[in-house]
Design an enzyme around this catalytic site. Structure first.
Site, mmCIF file in Angstrom:
data_model
loop_
_atom_site.group_PDB
_atom_site.id
_atom_site.type_symbol
_atom_site.label_atom_id
_atom_site.label_comp_id
_atom_site.label_asym_id
_atom_site.label_seq_id
_atom_site.Cartn_x
_atom_site.Cartn_y
_atom_site.Cartn_z
ATOM 1 N N ALA A 31 0.808 -1.219 0.000
ATOM 2 C CA ALA A 31 0.000 0.000 0.000
ATOM 3 C C ALA A 31 0.845 1.276 0.000
ATOM 4 O O ALA A 31 0.397 2.326 -0.475
ATOM 5 C CB ALA A 31 -0.929 -0.021 1.210
ATOM 6 N N GLN A 108 0.328 -6.387 -3.523
ATOM 7 C CA GLN A 108 -0.771 -6.620 -2.578
ATOM 8 C C GLN A 108 -1.872 -5.596 -2.819
ATOM 9 O O GLN A 108 -2.934 -5.669 -2.217
ATOM 10 C CB GLN A 108 -0.275 -6.459 -1.143
ATOM 11 C CG GLN A 108 0.808 -7.445 -0.754
ATOM 12 C CD GLN A 108 1.465 -7.018 0.553
ATOM 13 O OE1 GLN A 108 1.031 -7.403 1.629
ATOM 14 N NE2 GLN A 108 2.502 -6.214 0.473
ATOM 15 N N VAL A 110 -4.830 -3.284 -4.530
ATOM 16 C CA VAL A 110 -6.047 -3.610 -5.266
ATOM 17 C C VAL A 110 -6.463 -2.440 -6.157
ATOM 18 O O VAL A 110 -7.546 -2.446 -6.732
ATOM 19 C CB VAL A 110 -7.189 -3.950 -4.278
ATOM 20 C CG1 VAL A 110 -6.838 -5.178 -3.444
ATOM 21 C CG2 VAL A 110 -7.531 -2.770 -3.352
ATOM 22 N N ASP A 111 -5.575 -1.440 -6.272
ATOM 23 C CA ASP A 111 -5.984 -0.176 -6.908
ATOM 24 C C ASP A 111 -5.759 -0.109 -8.414
ATOM 25 O O ASP A 111 -6.194 0.832 -9.073
ATOM 26 C CB ASP A 111 -5.282 1.014 -6.214
ATOM 27 C CG ASP A 111 -3.762 0.876 -6.156
ATOM 28 O OD1 ASP A 111 -3.169 0.329 -7.098
ATOM 29 O OD2 ASP A 111 -3.162 1.340 -5.156
ATOM 30 N N HIS A 126 -4.085 -9.838 -3.867
ATOM 31 C CA HIS A 126 -5.296 -9.524 -3.095
ATOM 32 C C HIS A 126 -6.448 -9.051 -3.979
ATOM 33 O O HIS A 126 -7.396 -8.440 -3.492
ATOM 34 C CB HIS A 126 -4.979 -8.489 -2.008
ATOM 35 C CG HIS A 126 -4.092 -9.045 -0.919
ATOM 36 N ND1 HIS A 126 -3.369 -8.266 -0.060
ATOM 37 C CD2 HIS A 126 -3.820 -10.327 -0.556
ATOM 38 C CE1 HIS A 126 -2.683 -9.035 0.777
ATOM 39 N NE2 HIS A 126 -2.938 -10.288 0.493
ATOM 40 N N CYS A 134 -19.894 -11.708 -8.797
ATOM 41 C CA CYS A 134 -21.098 -12.141 -8.075
ATOM 42 C C CYS A 134 -20.717 -13.256 -7.114
ATOM 43 O O CYS A 134 -20.096 -14.253 -7.510
ATOM 44 C CB CYS A 134 -22.161 -12.631 -9.055
ATOM 45 S SG CYS A 134 -23.593 -13.317 -8.178
ATOM 46 N N CYS A 137 -23.115 -16.551 -8.469
ATOM 47 C CA CYS A 137 -22.891 -17.268 -9.733
ATOM 48 C C CYS A 137 -21.485 -17.076 -10.285
ATOM 49 O O CYS A 137 -21.116 -17.712 -11.280
ATOM 50 C CB CYS A 137 -23.929 -16.853 -10.776
ATOM 51 S SG CYS A 137 -23.701 -15.183 -11.436
ATOM 52 N N SER A 201 4.590 -3.143 4.874
ATOM 53 C CA SER A 201 5.029 -3.485 6.227
ATOM 54 C C SER A 201 5.525 -4.930 6.280
ATOM 55 O O SER A 201 6.101 -5.357 7.277
ATOM 56 C CB SER A 201 3.883 -3.286 7.223
ATOM 57 O OG SER A 201 2.801 -4.143 6.888
ATOM 58 N N ASN A 225 11.175 1.225 2.307
ATOM 59 C CA ASN A 225 9.938 1.490 3.067
ATOM 60 C C ASN A 225 10.173 2.651 4.027
ATOM 61 O O ASN A 225 11.295 2.877 4.500
ATOM 62 C CB ASN A 225 9.516 0.235 3.854
ATOM 63 C CG ASN A 225 8.043 0.263 4.203
ATOM 64 O OD1 ASN A 225 7.202 0.320 3.305
ATOM 65 N ND2 ASN A 225 7.703 0.241 5.478
HETATM 66 P P1 NAD Z 1 0.610 -1.738 5.184
HETATM 67 O O1 NAD Z 1 -0.386 -0.648 5.405
HETATM 68 O O2 NAD Z 1 0.681 -2.856 6.138
HETATM 69 O O3 NAD Z 1 2.079 -1.106 5.098
HETATM 70 C C1 NAD Z 1 2.356 -0.013 4.281
HETATM 71 C C2 NAD Z 1 3.771 0.409 4.582
HETATM 72 O O4 NAD Z 1 4.125 1.396 3.637
HETATM 73 C C3 NAD Z 1 3.950 1.021 5.979
HETATM 74 O O5 NAD Z 1 5.038 0.384 6.626
HETATM 75 C C4 NAD Z 1 4.262 2.494 5.701
HETATM 76 O O6 NAD Z 1 5.225 3.012 6.596
HETATM 77 C C5 NAD Z 1 4.832 2.421 4.317
HETATM 78 N N1 NAD Z 1 4.639 3.618 3.491
HETATM 79 C C6 NAD Z 1 3.567 4.418 3.419
HETATM 80 N N2 NAD Z 1 3.765 5.369 2.485
HETATM 81 C C7 NAD Z 1 5.010 5.164 1.990
HETATM 82 C C8 NAD Z 1 5.793 5.807 1.000
HETATM 83 N N3 NAD Z 1 5.347 6.873 0.312
HETATM 84 N N4 NAD Z 1 7.026 5.316 0.731
HETATM 85 C C9 NAD Z 1 7.512 4.241 1.410
HETATM 86 N N5 NAD Z 1 6.818 3.593 2.365
HETATM 87 C C10 NAD Z 1 5.571 4.050 2.633
HETATM 88 O O7 NAD Z 1 0.384 -2.224 3.676
HETATM 89 P P2 NAD Z 1 0.705 -3.619 3.021
HETATM 90 O O8 NAD Z 1 1.994 -4.144 3.534
HETATM 91 O O9 NAD Z 1 0.498 -3.439 1.577
HETATM 92 O O10 NAD Z 1 -0.428 -4.586 3.558
HETATM 93 C C11 NAD Z 1 -1.719 -4.146 3.803
HETATM 94 C C12 NAD Z 1 -2.820 -4.637 2.931
HETATM 95 O O11 NAD Z 1 -3.469 -3.478 2.574
HETATM 96 C C13 NAD Z 1 -2.507 -5.249 1.627
HETATM 97 O O12 NAD Z 1 -3.036 -6.490 1.682
HETATM 98 C C14 NAD Z 1 -3.304 -4.465 0.562
HETATM 99 O O13 NAD Z 1 -4.155 -5.339 -0.123
HETATM 100 C C15 NAD Z 1 -4.163 -3.566 1.335
HETATM 101 N N6 NAD Z 1 -4.299 -2.159 0.912
HETATM 102 C C16 NAD Z 1 -4.191 -1.810 -0.400
HETATM 103 C C17 NAD Z 1 -4.294 -0.489 -0.752
HETATM 104 C C18 NAD Z 1 -4.165 -0.149 -2.201
HETATM 105 O O14 NAD Z 1 -4.568 -0.931 -3.070
HETATM 106 N N7 NAD Z 1 -3.599 1.013 -2.527
HETATM 107 C C19 NAD Z 1 -4.504 0.496 0.205
HETATM 108 C C20 NAD Z 1 -4.625 0.108 1.556
HETATM 109 C C21 NAD Z 1 -4.509 -1.240 1.895
#
Ligand code: NAD
Length: 258
Positions: A31, A108, A110-111, A126, A134, A137, A201, A225
């Protein structure tokens, strides 16, 4: 942190070396690569879990409780994802792919923003909010038509084929990941000799086992990160910074070595 701060960090030099020396790089994203597009992450300082109760977003609640579905559709409609554009992180990943050694992105997210930026082969472990499916079905269609029905006044639009409950094609809490998608992601992790994990994370299972698999099969892990992750301890390098700054700097440095 500016691009200059990044490039003077020894961890960044190691990142460049690891990616430049790799035969095949797997880019793994979370994310954090989309926060600079205005989409909140889950666990960062402004993450969604600081504001909402994740228990609401289980598949069981979604199927059992119409008010959860109404709220969920409203969130998708009004939420940041639907109108977000790709950012410098997504574009730098496209550039990395064009350099030749990083053919696949496992995300991960979904955007759909990797594809919007131009990435070709994206494995979405994800799912995606760009489609709806649906729950009865299995009929699957692009989400825009369903969003248009909500714009026109429906608050919980049923499947047009069977009347069943529709849901965006994401994996909700309590829902199994698609085994074929997961198998492909793990196969890519095994083929890679370096996994570049960005904006995650690395704490959501089983997705975080994908970068781990690269390490288990003899490859290396490089992390970019903003905050500490659960896999920092086994990484060859950890660059602490924004992906929208670090990844373009990485691409520049790799081009400079050619
Ligand atoms: P997470 O929220 O667990 O971790 C995100 C990490 O990114 C954090 O450690 C944060 O410090 C870091 N971060 C935030 N902005 C940053 C940047 N600009 N540069 C570098 N690091 C940055 O997210 P995750 O590990 O992807 O897991 C969470 C779940 O959230 C995933 O399964 C995902 O499907 C879902 N999710 C997706 C979206 C999306 O599609 N954009 C948004 C929110 C959550």
């Amino acid at each position: 942190m500016t691009a200059q701060d990044v490039t003077s960090d020894p961890a960044f030099d190691e990142l460049v070396r690891m990616v430049a020396d790799a035969r095949r790089v797997l880019v793994f994203t979370g994310a954090g690569v989309s926060t600079e597009s205005g989409i909140p992450d889950f666990r960062g300082p402004d993450g969604l879990w600081k504001k909402v109760d994740p228990a609401i977003f289980t598949i069981q609640n979604y199927l059992a409780d119409r008010s959860v579905r109404v709220r969920s559709w409203r969130n998708r409609l009004d939420g940041a994802i639907r109108h977000a554009d790709a950012n410098d992180s997504h574009r730098a990943i496209v550039d990395l792919q064009r350099l030749g050694t990083a053919p696949v992105v496992v995300t991960q997210n979904v955007d759909g923003l990797h594809q919007a930026a131009g990435s070709g082969d994206v494995i979405e472990v994800h799912g995606t909010i760009r489609d709806v499916v649906c729950m009865n079905c299995g009929d699957r269609n692009p989400a825009d038509a369903t969003f248009a029905r909500i714009d026109a006044g429906e608050d919980d639009p049923p499947c047009l084929r069977c009347g069943g409950i529709l849901k965006v094609a994401t994996i909700s809490f309590g829902q199994a990941l698609d085994p074929d998608v997961l198998d492909r992601a793990f196969a890519e992790a095994e083929q890679a000799d370096c996994c570049l994990a960005c904006g995650s994370s690395l704490s959501v299972m089983p997705a975080a086992m994908i970068p781990l698999r690269t390490v288990e099969t003899g490859g290396s892990l490089a992390i970019v990160n903003a905050e500490p992750t659960d896999l920092d301890g086994i990484a060859g390098t950890v660059v602490r910074g924004r992906t929208g700054t670090v990844l373009p700097a990485l691409v520049d440095a790799l081009r400079g070595r050619r």
